[in-house]
Design a protein around this motif. Structure first.
Motif, PDB file in Angstrom:
ATOM      1  N   GLY A  60       0.817  -1.209   0.000  1.00  0.00           N
ATOM      2  CA  GLY A  60       0.000   0.000   0.000  1.00  0.00           C
ATOM      3  C   GLY A  60       0.852   1.260   0.000  1.00  0.00           C
ATOM      4  O   GLY A  60       0.554   2.223  -0.719  1.00  0.00           O
ATOM      5  N   ALA A  61       1.924   1.249   0.798  1.00  0.00           N
ATOM      6  CA  ALA A  61       2.823   2.400   0.844  1.00  0.00           C
ATOM      7  C   ALA A  61       3.528   2.588  -0.492  1.00  0.00           C
ATOM      8  O   ALA A  61       3.741   3.718  -0.946  1.00  0.00           O
ATOM      9  CB  ALA A  61       3.845   2.212   1.965  1.00  0.00           C
ATOM     10  N   SER A  67       1.938   6.654  -6.965  1.00  0.00           N
ATOM     11  CA  SER A  67       0.837   7.498  -7.444  1.00  0.00           C
ATOM     12  C   SER A  67       1.142   8.978  -7.329  1.00  0.00           C
ATOM     13  O   SER A  67       0.391   9.813  -7.850  1.00  0.00           O
ATOM     14  CB  SER A  67      -0.445   7.180  -6.661  1.00  0.00           C
ATOM     15  OG  SER A  67      -0.309   7.583  -5.302  1.00  0.00           O
ATOM     16  N   LYS A  68       2.220   9.323  -6.642  1.00  0.00           N
ATOM     17  CA  LYS A  68       2.589  10.729  -6.457  1.00  0.00           C
ATOM     18  C   LYS A  68       3.773  11.062  -7.358  1.00  0.00           C
ATOM     19  O   LYS A  68       4.881  10.580  -7.151  1.00  0.00           O
ATOM     20  CB  LYS A  68       2.943  10.988  -4.991  1.00  0.00           C
ATOM     21  CG  LYS A  68       1.766  10.769  -4.040  1.00  0.00           C
ATOM     22  CD  LYS A  68       2.173  10.951  -2.602  1.00  0.00           C
ATOM     23  CE  LYS A  68       0.989  10.744  -1.655  1.00  0.00           C
ATOM     24  NZ  LYS A  68       1.389  10.845  -0.241  1.00  0.00           N
ATOM     25  N   ARG A  69       3.515  11.893  -8.336  1.00  0.00           N
ATOM     26  CA  ARG A  69       4.518  12.184  -9.366  1.00  0.00           C
ATOM     27  C   ARG A  69       5.809  12.746  -8.769  1.00  0.00           C
ATOM     28  O   ARG A  69       6.903  12.318  -9.132  1.00  0.00           O
ATOM     29  CB  ARG A  69       3.916  13.178 -10.370  1.00  0.00           C
ATOM     30  CG  ARG A  69       4.841  13.541 -11.517  1.00  0.00           C
ATOM     31  CD  ARG A  69       4.140  14.484 -12.474  1.00  0.00           C
ATOM     32  NE  ARG A  69       5.030  14.902 -13.541  1.00  0.00           N
ATOM     33  CZ  ARG A  69       4.686  15.775 -14.492  1.00  0.00           C
ATOM     34  NH1 ARG A  69       3.460  16.290 -14.495  1.00  0.00           N
ATOM     35  NH2 ARG A  69       5.551  16.113 -15.414  1.00  0.00           N
TER      36      ARG A  69
END
Length: 420
Positions: A60-61, A67-69
């Motif tokens: 999950g981490a 997902s964070k550019r």
């Protein structure tokens, strides 16, 4: 007690594998070639670190980081510097020197990092840190001149040492980038391996080096399995586990043994000839590290308000909490969040009002005597060590948005009311 004993075991194993890194880099590159060796190394590292992410339940981490550019870009660049670039230049450099020289020069990276950090974290630079660098380079000069202190034109050795210095600069630069931001360690090491694998896969395929893998022998297989599966995966996790559970000063001091273990292993395994000047150079470089450690780990920050005598000294203590798994603490320092601290007199504590910290808060403050519920005793002990509190003082810690935490801590002394 079991956790602490595991920490001692892990740091011992981490120091052992780090001492073998220059030796395996030398023998592996001589046999396989630099690109094939690093292609197989980071392929192994990617697979092993992925397995560890799944085993530790950090998928999950990892997805969150991916997902964070901005986070992905930061970790990709830092990973290429720390793993791919550093290992490539080390591998090329050690071929023209030897594992002993490489191990000694590699120890310069904490000094380079200490001099880079002020530009990112606003920590102070002291003249003694430049002295440390000068002493370290004197040790390197002894190596370049083969202990004669007179450069006799050994250009090949000088170039090899320069390549190893570039390796240390890459490692230092990466660590500065990571110190400025905070991400899940398991996800971070996986991304480091993945980016490095992708780079060397491109070079491997583009250079059509498949023929180098046709006749792999047992020694070559063990070399890349050790480098990828241990040094760049399990070994990295062991080191950070030890850093989390033991006194960080003890962990840092333990790594000073790596050059001497490399000397012993290189002599026993490769028959590398030993010279007295190796030990002179080692003494100078280790002296430089001790000076750097004394003056660079205070984490004291430079602030715009320092001209006032009432302005408290501000310390960056983010590193204390990077392994904290509490939802509020971890969320507050993730990415660009920071943890900072000041110290005040215990008698002034009762007149202060501080937010206890809840999910979603931009920042919050707490004191070391009644800390946030997610903060551990060993973390408070380490903060007290960094800040240097005495029996009549207490540390005030702020976590969250860097600017707001700094402003809040610097404002605190003006909020202290009159003593009864």
């Amino acid at each position: 007690m079991l956790q602490k004993n595991v920490g001692y075991l892990f740091i011992a194993l981490a120091v052992l594998e780090l001492s073998l890194l220059p030796i395996l880099s030398s023998t592996g590159a001589s046999s396989l070639g630099t690109v094939p060796l690093l292609f197989l190394t980071f392929l192994t590292g990617t697979l092993v670190s992925a397995a560890l992410v799944i085993y530790k339940g950090r998928a999950g981490a990892l997805i969150d980081v991916l997902s964070k550019r901005k986070a992905l870009l930061t970790l990709s660049v830092a990973g290429l510097l720390n793993f791919a670039v550093a290992q490539a230049f080390l591998t090329l450099g050690v071929l023209g020197a030897n594992p002993i020289i490489a191990s000694l020069v590699l120890k310069l990276w904490p000094i380079f990092m200490a001099l880079m950090l002020p530009f990112v974290l606003k920590t102070k630079v002291r003249p003694a840190q430049f002295l440390a660098l000068a002493i370290g380079f004197l040790g390197v000069y002894i190596l370049v001149t083969n202990g004669t202190l007179s450069f006799s034109g050994n250009v090949g050795l000088a170039v090899s040492i320069l390549l190893i210095i570039i390796s240390t600069l890459a490692t230092a630069s990466s660590n500065v980038m990571i110190r400025a931001r905070n991400y899940d360690m398991y996800a971070q090491i996986f991304i480091f391996n993945l980016m490095s694998f992708m780079l060397f896969a491109f070079l491997f395929v583009g250079g059509n080096q498949f023929s180098s893998l046709q006749n792999l022998n047992a020694s070559e297989i063990l070399t890349f399995l050790f480098l990828g599966g241990i040094t760049y995966s399990i070994g990295a996790f062991m080191f950070f586990y030890a850093l989390k559970t033991l006194n960080p000063v003890f962990v840092g001091n333990a790594t000073y043994a790596t050059p001497f273990l490399t000397i012993a292993f290189s002599y026993l395994l490769l028959g590398t000839q030993l010279y007295a000047y190796y030990f002179y150079a080692a003494a100078l470089i280790l002296a430089a590290l001790l000076i750097q450690r004394k003056y660079a780990t205070t984490a004291e920050r430079s602030t715009a308000a320092e001209t006032s005598r009432k302005t408290p000294v501000l310390f960056d203590v983010t590193g204390v909490f990077v392994n904290n798994t509490g939802k509020v603490i971890s969320a507050s320092i993730e990415g660009n969040g920071r943890a900072m601290a000041i110290k005040i007199g215990k008698e002034d504590l009762g007149s202060l009002k501080m937010s206890r910290g809840n999910a979603g808060d931009e920042y919050f403050l707490f004191d070391a005597l009644s800390p946030h519920k997610e903060v551990k005793k060993e973390e408070i002990a380490y903060v007290n060590e960094i800040v240097g509190v005495n029996d009549n003082e207490v540390a005030i810690i702020g976590i969250g948005d860097e600017k707001k935490v700094e402003e809040a801590l610097l404002r605190l002394p003006s909020e202290i009311g009159p003593r009864p």
